[in-house]
Design a protein around this motif. Structure first.
Motif, PDB file in Angstrom:
ATOM      1  N   ALA A  66     -46.195 -78.489  -0.545  1.00 25.41           N
ATOM      2  CA  ALA A  66     -45.244 -79.493  -1.368  1.00 25.41           C
ATOM      3  C   ALA A  66     -43.962 -78.822  -1.614  1.00 25.41           C
ATOM      4  O   ALA A  66     -44.099 -77.433  -1.861  1.00 25.41           O
ATOM      5  N   GLY A  67     -42.947 -79.492  -2.048  1.00 21.86           N
ATOM      6  CA  GLY A  67     -41.868 -78.862  -2.225  1.00 21.86           C
ATOM      7  C   GLY A  67     -41.650 -78.177  -3.926  1.00 21.86           C
ATOM      8  O   GLY A  67     -42.773 -78.707  -4.618  1.00 21.86           O
ATOM      9  N   GLU A  68     -40.786 -77.524  -4.054  1.00 25.37           N
ATOM     10  CA  GLU A  68     -40.921 -77.013  -5.333  1.00 25.37           C
ATOM     11  C   GLU A  68     -41.053 -78.016  -6.575  1.00 25.37           C
ATOM     12  O   GLU A  68     -41.752 -77.907  -7.650  1.00 25.37           O
ATOM     13  N   ALA A  69     -40.268 -79.253  -6.501  1.00 31.45           N
ATOM     14  CA  ALA A  69     -39.981 -80.275  -7.425  1.00 31.45           C
ATOM     15  C   ALA A  69     -41.520 -80.914  -7.426  1.00 31.45           C
ATOM     16  O   ALA A  69     -41.957 -81.222  -8.522  1.00 31.45           O
ATOM     17  N   GLU A  70     -42.079 -81.226  -6.327  1.00 35.12           N
ATOM     18  CA  GLU A  70     -43.140 -81.760  -6.276  1.00 35.12           C
ATOM     19  C   GLU A  70     -44.300 -80.785  -6.911  1.00 35.12           C
ATOM     20  O   GLU A  70     -45.302 -81.406  -7.470  1.00 35.12           O
ATOM     21  N   ARG A  71     -44.580 -79.707  -6.601  1.00 34.09           N
ATOM     22  CA  ARG A  71     -45.406 -78.764  -7.386  1.00 34.09           C
ATOM     23  C   ARG A  71     -45.409 -78.550  -8.634  1.00 34.09           C
ATOM     24  O   ARG A  71     -46.190 -78.625  -9.592  1.00 34.09           O
ATOM     25  N   ALA A  72     -43.784 -78.878  -9.287  1.00 31.89           N
ATOM     26  CA  ALA A  72     -43.974 -78.737 -10.576  1.00 31.89           C
ATOM     27  C   ALA A  72     -44.366 -79.869 -11.309  1.00 31.89           C
ATOM     28  O   ALA A  72     -44.884 -79.859 -12.250  1.00 31.89           O
ATOM     29  N   ARG A  73     -44.068 -81.230 -10.662  1.00 27.85           N
ATOM     30  CA  ARG A  73     -44.779 -82.375 -11.304  1.00 27.85           C
ATOM     31  C   ARG A  73     -46.102 -82.356 -11.107  1.00 27.85           C
ATOM     32  O   ARG A  73     -46.653 -82.918 -12.202  1.00 27.85           O
ATOM     33  N   LEU A  74     -46.755 -81.810 -10.111  1.00 26.90           N
ATOM     34  CA  LEU A  74     -48.302 -81.935  -9.991  1.00 26.90           C
ATOM     35  C   LEU A  74     -48.810 -80.749 -11.122  1.00 26.90           C
ATOM     36  O   LEU A  74     -49.991 -81.222 -11.743  1.00 26.90           O
ATOM     37  N   HIS A  75     -48.011 -79.913 -11.225  1.00 25.18           N
ATOM     38  CA  HIS A  75     -48.472 -78.967 -12.438  1.00 25.18           C
ATOM     39  C   HIS A  75     -48.471 -79.489 -13.823  1.00 25.18           C
ATOM     40  O   HIS A  75     -49.398 -79.515 -14.665  1.00 25.18           O
ATOM     41  N   ARG A  76     -47.483 -80.209 -13.986  1.00 22.92           N
ATOM     42  CA  ARG A  76     -47.352 -80.984 -15.394  1.00 22.92           C
ATOM     43  C   ARG A  76     -48.387 -82.225 -15.310  1.00 22.92           C
ATOM     44  O   ARG A  76     -49.090 -82.570 -16.597  1.00 22.92           O
ATOM     45  N   PHE A  77     -48.607 -82.655 -14.530  1.00 19.35           N
ATOM     46  CA  PHE A  77     -49.682 -84.011 -14.421  1.00 19.35           C
ATOM     47  C   PHE A  77     -51.075 -82.985 -14.838  1.00 19.35           C
ATOM     48  O   PHE A  77     -51.922 -83.629 -15.564  1.00 19.35           O
ATOM     49  N   TYR A  78     -51.659 -82.019 -13.913  1.00 21.36           N
ATOM     50  CA  TYR A  78     -52.931 -81.646 -14.185  1.00 21.36           C
ATOM     51  C   TYR A  78     -52.728 -80.846 -15.733  1.00 21.36           C
ATOM     52  O   TYR A  78     -53.786 -80.930 -16.245  1.00 21.36           O
TER      53      TYR A  78
END
Length: 114
Positions: A66-78
């Motif tokens: 995943a791109g950096e923005a998507e990884r950051a979004r996923l980290h926030r979600f989890y």
């Protein structure tokens, strides 16, 4: 593992866990809370397995492709669901099943009824 993640860990430092290999919602259906429903269900299933099999942790990897923005979004979600990064491996997240009783997930995320 941080000491608070697995209290009374065995001397071997091998802590039984469940690895969630893939969780995804089709792009056409994202933003409707379906990912949260799927994750809460997986958390509840792991909690039940833990009571029978002694599983103490739930682990997952944030998508490396995943791109950096998507990884950051996923980290926030989890993180909003109680997951924390594994020390030394920021892409691998964990949730202690011992310190978070199943009923608190149901109270916090009352989306799944059994």
């Amino acid at each position: 593992m941080p000491p608070d993640a697995a209290p009374r860990a065995p001397r071997s430092n091998l802590i039984p866990g469940v690895f969630l290999s893939h969780l995804a919602v089709d792009r056409r259906h994202q933003g409707q809370g379906l990912g949260r429903i799927l994750l809460v269900d997986a958390m509840q299933q792991c909690q039940r397995a833990g009571q029978i099999l002694g599983v103490r942790l739930m682990l997952l990897d944030v998508a490396a492709d995943a791109g950096e923005a998507e990884r950051a979004r996923l980290h926030r979600f989890y993180a909003s669901m109680g997951f924390r990064p594994l020390p030394g491996r920021s892409e691998r997240l964990f949730l202690s099943l011992n310190t978070t009783p199943a009923y608190s997930w149901e109270a916090r995320f009352p989306l799944i009824s059994r």
